[in-house]
Design an enzyme around this catalytic site. Structure first.
Site, mmCIF file in Angstrom:
data_model
loop_
_atom_site.group_PDB
_atom_site.id
_atom_site.type_symbol
_atom_site.label_atom_id
_atom_site.label_comp_id
_atom_site.label_asym_id
_atom_site.label_seq_id
_atom_site.Cartn_x
_atom_site.Cartn_y
_atom_site.Cartn_z
ATOM 1 N N ASN A 1 0.970 -1.780 0.418
ATOM 2 C CA ASN A 1 0.244 -0.356 0.246
ATOM 3 C C ASN A 1 0.603 1.506 -0.208
ATOM 4 O O ASN A 1 0.772 2.957 -0.315
ATOM 5 C CB ASN A 1 -1.037 0.378 1.161
ATOM 6 C CG ASN A 1 -0.509 0.298 2.226
ATOM 7 O OD1 ASN A 1 0.591 -0.057 2.090
ATOM 8 N ND2 ASN A 1 -1.244 0.003 3.109
ATOM 9 N N GLU B 1 1.638 4.399 7.223
ATOM 10 C CA GLU B 1 0.878 3.623 7.136
ATOM 11 C C GLU B 1 0.615 5.188 5.735
ATOM 12 O O GLU B 1 1.121 6.595 5.679
ATOM 13 C CB GLU B 1 -0.350 3.545 7.760
ATOM 14 C CG GLU B 1 -0.168 2.383 7.589
ATOM 15 C CD GLU B 1 -0.020 0.677 7.334
ATOM 16 O OE1 GLU B 1 -0.073 1.188 6.375
ATOM 17 O OE2 GLU B 1 -0.394 -0.080 7.805
#
Ligand code: PGA
Length: 232
Positions: A127, A134
């Site tokens: 991702n 993140e």
């Protein structure tokens, strides 16, 4: 940014040779090392001729899992690198997640600010994460507790975690940008699309690895499977 594309069969040895060469010149360097599937063959190649015994090693990130859990990053580092070394690194800084996590992150940040981080090696998440920064992680993020994306959390199970962790602690993007040099290591056709995004799309916190492109001294070391069209 510099992109080095290495045939898959030579990739691990090429990374090992580069690391060896950094440590020949600066044996007491402070290094940030990643864990996961990507560095495994690299560490395996490196341990054939290691020279890390005077270096300081800091672990890039850690899942919030009980100590000793096989899916923890410190367990992976031990299995994939440390247990294969004749001499351990002179200093090893891992994360104590049994302590108050914010305090532990502050301690890590203080430890990092105490000297030059010569080299930060990071893998690339599917991702776009680096460490466990993140998507959405800003450029000025520092060591901190993060809530994991569900894919990252599930991914820990493939490393041997007893349960899927909800959180991790990680060096932030700012900590990585403060290193003198950063290597982004990427292998496999399954990373091709995300690598293209990291390298070609506008720099954005939506793809945290792209923020590393603001670093003067970023080297992307990809195998030809991950590089795809970048192959040259
Ligand atoms: P992997 O993970 O090396 O296991 O693909 C990389 C990452 O998520 O940072």
């Amino acid at each position: 940014m510099q992109l080095e594309v290495v045939p898959q069969v030579n990739w691990a040895k090429a990374c090992a040779r580069r690391l060896r060469s950094v440590l020949v010149n600066e044996p007491a360097a402070r290094l940030c090392l990643p864990t996961g599937a990507t560095p495994r063959p690299f560490y395996d190649a490196y341990t054939k001729q290691p020279n890390i015994d005077r270096a300081s090693v800091v672990l890039l990130d850690e899942f919030v899992l009980p100590s000793g859990d096989e899916g923890r990053c410190d367990s992976m580092l031990r299995r994939d690198l440390l247990d294969k070394l004749p001499e351990p690194p002179a200093h090893l800084r891992t994360w104590d997640t049994d302590q108050d996590l914010d305090d532990e992150c502050d301690r890590m940040d203080t430890w990092l600010s105490d000297g030059e981080l010569r080299l930060a090696i990071v893998g690339l998440g599917a991702n776009g994460h680096v460490g466990t920064n993140e998507p959405g992680s800003p450029e000025d993020s520092r060591c901190r507790v993060v809530d994991l994306a569900s894919s990252t959390s599930r991914g820990a199970l493939s490393y041997g975690a007893s349960v899927a962790p909800a959180q991790a602690v990680t060096l932030g993007i700012a900590n990585l940008l403060e290193a003198s040099e950063v290597w982004l290591i990427v292998t496999g056709a399954h990373k091709q699309a995300v690598l293209r995004t990291v390298v070609e799309d506008p720099i954005s916190p939506a793809v945290p690895a792209s923020l590393l492109r603001t670093h003067q001294n970023l080297l992307v070391i990809a195998d030809d499977a991950a590089a795809g069209d970048f192959k040259r």
